[in-house]
Motif scaffolding. Structure first.
Motif, PDB file in Angstrom:
ATOM      1  N   GLN A  55       0.811  -1.218   0.000  1.00  0.00           N
ATOM      2  CA  GLN A  55       0.000   0.000   0.000  1.00  0.00           C
ATOM      3  C   GLN A  55       0.841   1.263   0.000  1.00  0.00           C
ATOM      4  O   GLN A  55       0.320   2.362  -0.203  1.00  0.00           O
ATOM      5  CB  GLN A  55      -0.959   0.002   1.199  1.00  0.00           C
ATOM      6  CG  GLN A  55      -0.314   0.229   2.571  1.00  0.00           C
ATOM      7  CD  GLN A  55       0.032  -1.063   3.267  1.00  0.00           C
ATOM      8  OE1 GLN A  55       0.426  -2.032   2.643  1.00  0.00           O
ATOM      9  NE2 GLN A  55      -0.131  -1.089   4.593  1.00  0.00           N
ATOM     10  N   ASP A  56       2.150   1.134   0.224  1.00  0.00           N
ATOM     11  CA  ASP A  56       3.052   2.283   0.161  1.00  0.00           C
ATOM     12  C   ASP A  56       3.924   2.254  -1.081  1.00  0.00           C
ATOM     13  O   ASP A  56       4.960   2.926  -1.141  1.00  0.00           O
ATOM     14  CB  ASP A  56       3.932   2.317   1.415  1.00  0.00           C
ATOM     15  CG  ASP A  56       3.125   2.568   2.681  1.00  0.00           C
ATOM     16  OD1 ASP A  56       2.200   3.403   2.627  1.00  0.00           O
ATOM     17  OD2 ASP A  56       3.415   1.942   3.717  1.00  0.00           O
ATOM     18  N   LYS A 121      -4.103   1.528   0.176  1.00  0.00           N
ATOM     19  CA  LYS A 121      -3.670   2.489   1.192  1.00  0.00           C
ATOM     20  C   LYS A 121      -4.881   3.030   1.963  1.00  0.00           C
ATOM     21  O   LYS A 121      -4.870   3.106   3.204  1.00  0.00           O
ATOM     22  CB  LYS A 121      -2.934   3.642   0.507  1.00  0.00           C
ATOM     23  CG  LYS A 121      -2.416   4.710   1.451  1.00  0.00           C
ATOM     24  CD  LYS A 121      -1.178   4.264   2.183  1.00  0.00           C
ATOM     25  CE  LYS A 121      -0.539   5.403   2.945  1.00  0.00           C
ATOM     26  NZ  LYS A 121       0.683   4.986   3.660  1.00  0.00           N
ATOM     27  N   LYS A 122      -5.908   3.392   1.236  1.00  0.00           N
ATOM     28  CA  LYS A 122      -7.121   3.913   1.868  1.00  0.00           C
ATOM     29  C   LYS A 122      -7.777   2.847   2.732  1.00  0.00           C
ATOM     30  O   LYS A 122      -8.264   3.136   3.835  1.00  0.00           O
ATOM     31  CB  LYS A 122      -8.087   4.400   0.785  1.00  0.00           C
ATOM     32  CG  LYS A 122      -9.371   5.008   1.325  1.00  0.00           C
ATOM     33  CD  LYS A 122     -10.249   5.521   0.191  1.00  0.00           C
ATOM     34  CE  LYS A 122     -11.538   6.135   0.727  1.00  0.00           C
ATOM     35  NZ  LYS A 122     -12.406   6.636  -0.379  1.00  0.00           N
ATOM     36  N   ALA A 124      -6.325   0.218   4.208  1.00  0.00           N
ATOM     37  CA  ALA A 124      -5.517  -0.019   5.406  1.00  0.00           C
ATOM     38  C   ALA A 124      -5.729   1.101   6.426  1.00  0.00           C
ATOM     39  O   ALA A 124      -5.874   0.842   7.630  1.00  0.00           O
ATOM     40  CB  ALA A 124      -4.042  -0.124   5.025  1.00  0.00           C
ATOM     41  N   LYS A 125      -5.763   2.319   5.938  1.00  0.00           N
ATOM     42  CA  LYS A 125      -5.976   3.454   6.832  1.00  0.00           C
ATOM     43  C   LYS A 125      -7.336   3.372   7.499  1.00  0.00           C
ATOM     44  O   LYS A 125      -7.483   3.667   8.694  1.00  0.00           O
ATOM     45  CB  LYS A 125      -5.848   4.763   6.052  1.00  0.00           C
ATOM     46  CG  LYS A 125      -5.948   6.007   6.907  1.00  0.00           C
ATOM     47  CD  LYS A 125      -5.733   7.267   6.083  1.00  0.00           C
ATOM     48  CE  LYS A 125      -5.827   8.519   6.958  1.00  0.00           C
ATOM     49  NZ  LYS A 125      -5.610   9.760   6.152  1.00  0.00           N
ATOM     50  N   GLY A 126      -8.344   2.938   6.743  1.00  0.00           N
ATOM     51  CA  GLY A 126      -9.679   2.806   7.303  1.00  0.00           C
ATOM     52  C   GLY A 126      -9.756   1.765   8.409  1.00  0.00           C
ATOM     53  O   GLY A 126     -10.555   1.899   9.338  1.00  0.00           O
ATOM     54  N   GLY A 128      -7.248   1.199  10.385  1.00  0.00           N
ATOM     55  CA  GLY A 128      -6.365   1.629  11.468  1.00  0.00           C
ATOM     56  C   GLY A 128      -5.035   0.916  11.447  1.00  0.00           C
ATOM     57  O   GLY A 128      -4.295   0.945  12.432  1.00  0.00           O
ATOM     58  N   ASP A 130      -1.825   1.334  10.530  1.00  0.00           N
ATOM     59  CA  ASP A 130      -0.974   2.450  10.123  1.00  0.00           C
ATOM     60  C   ASP A 130       0.500   2.224  10.437  1.00  0.00           C
ATOM     61  O   ASP A 130       1.268   3.182  10.580  1.00  0.00           O
ATOM     62  CB  ASP A 130      -1.458   3.740  10.787  1.00  0.00           C
ATOM     63  CG  ASP A 130      -1.550   3.608  12.308  1.00  0.00           C
ATOM     64  OD1 ASP A 130      -1.250   2.512  12.834  1.00  0.00           O
ATOM     65  OD2 ASP A 130      -1.936   4.592  12.968  1.00  0.00           O
ATOM     66  N   SER A 131       0.900   0.969  10.562  1.00  0.00           N
ATOM     67  CA  SER A 131       2.311   0.683  10.817  1.00  0.00           C
ATOM     68  C   SER A 131       2.843  -0.272   9.761  1.00  0.00           C
ATOM     69  O   SER A 131       2.068  -0.965   9.094  1.00  0.00           O
ATOM     70  CB  SER A 131       2.493   0.071  12.215  1.00  0.00           C
ATOM     71  OG  SER A 131       2.234  -1.321  12.193  1.00  0.00           O
TER      72      SER A 131
END
Length: 213
Positions: A55-56, A121-122, A124-126, A128, A130-131
């Motif tokens: 995702q990055d 990415k979106k 994964a962020k949703g 939480g 974030d690592s």
């Protein structure tokens, strides 16, 4: 053949060829094993070499998980059926081991056309996530579908089912040597309760001092 039937055949086969490790009570090694013709030793099934994009936009290979155990699953971001249940359980795992650098998570999308890096990415962020501990990857369709076999998580494109894909909801425990050591139905909380204990057990195996020769 319906995929649910196929899964049953695959899992039954894997259970039949599961071998106990050398220590009594340790987790089994699942998969189709070979025998070394020279020594007679068992050569345990391993996850093949892979290269995906996370995702990055980073390349993720087996080397990313060196000296770690990891938990794998297969999903797609628009899945309307089992994926939200499985991801809720993967999130439980993530939160429990979030501060433990011995543990990582790897989620493979099976919808490589629509699940772009940006969408992962979106997603994964949703959740939480974030690592760097939890990687959501995409890549060549054939490579992802082929490697799913190593994880006893065969997936199929199936236009007739909701979401367009038929797949299992396994969560899978991989050791530091790419061996499959445990799996659970990620749609069932009580199954994942047991799976969490198996993760702890595998970590304890690595914490044991080497036997004196």
């Amino acid at each position: 053949m319906k995929i649910t039937t196929l899964f049953g055949i695959i899992v039954t086969s894997l259970v039949l060829v599961a071998c106990n490790s050398s220590g009594k009570g340790e987790l089994k090694y699942y998969g189709f094993h070979d025998t070394d013709p020279n020594t007679g030793d068992t050569i345990y099934h391993q996850i093949r070499d892979f290269s995906f994009v996370d995702q990055d936009s980073q390349e993720i290979t087996n080397a990313y998980f060196n000296d770690k155990i990891y938990i794998a699953d297969f999903f797609f971001t628009s899945c309307p059926t089992i994926c939200p249940k499985v991801k809720a359980q993967m999130l439980r795992i993530y939160e429990k081991y979030q501060d433990d650098d011995r543990v990582a998570l790897l989620s493979h999308t099976i919808d490589v056309k629509r699940d772009t890096v940006g969408k992962l990415k979106k997603y994964a962020k949703g959740l939480g996530a974030d690592s760097p501990q939890w990687r959501f990857v995409t890549g060549d369709r054939d490579s992802i579908y082929a490697i799913s076999y190593d994880y006893i998580s065969t997936v199929l494109e199936a236009p007739e089912v909701p979401g367009g894909f038929d797949h299992s909801g396994w969560v899978l425990l991989i050791d530091k040597d790419r061996h499959l050591r445990a799996y659970a139905d990620g749609t069932k909380e009580e199954k994942v309760d047991v799976f969490l204990k198996q993760i702890d057990q595998l970590l304890e195996e690595y914490d044991k001092p080497e036997a004196v020769q």
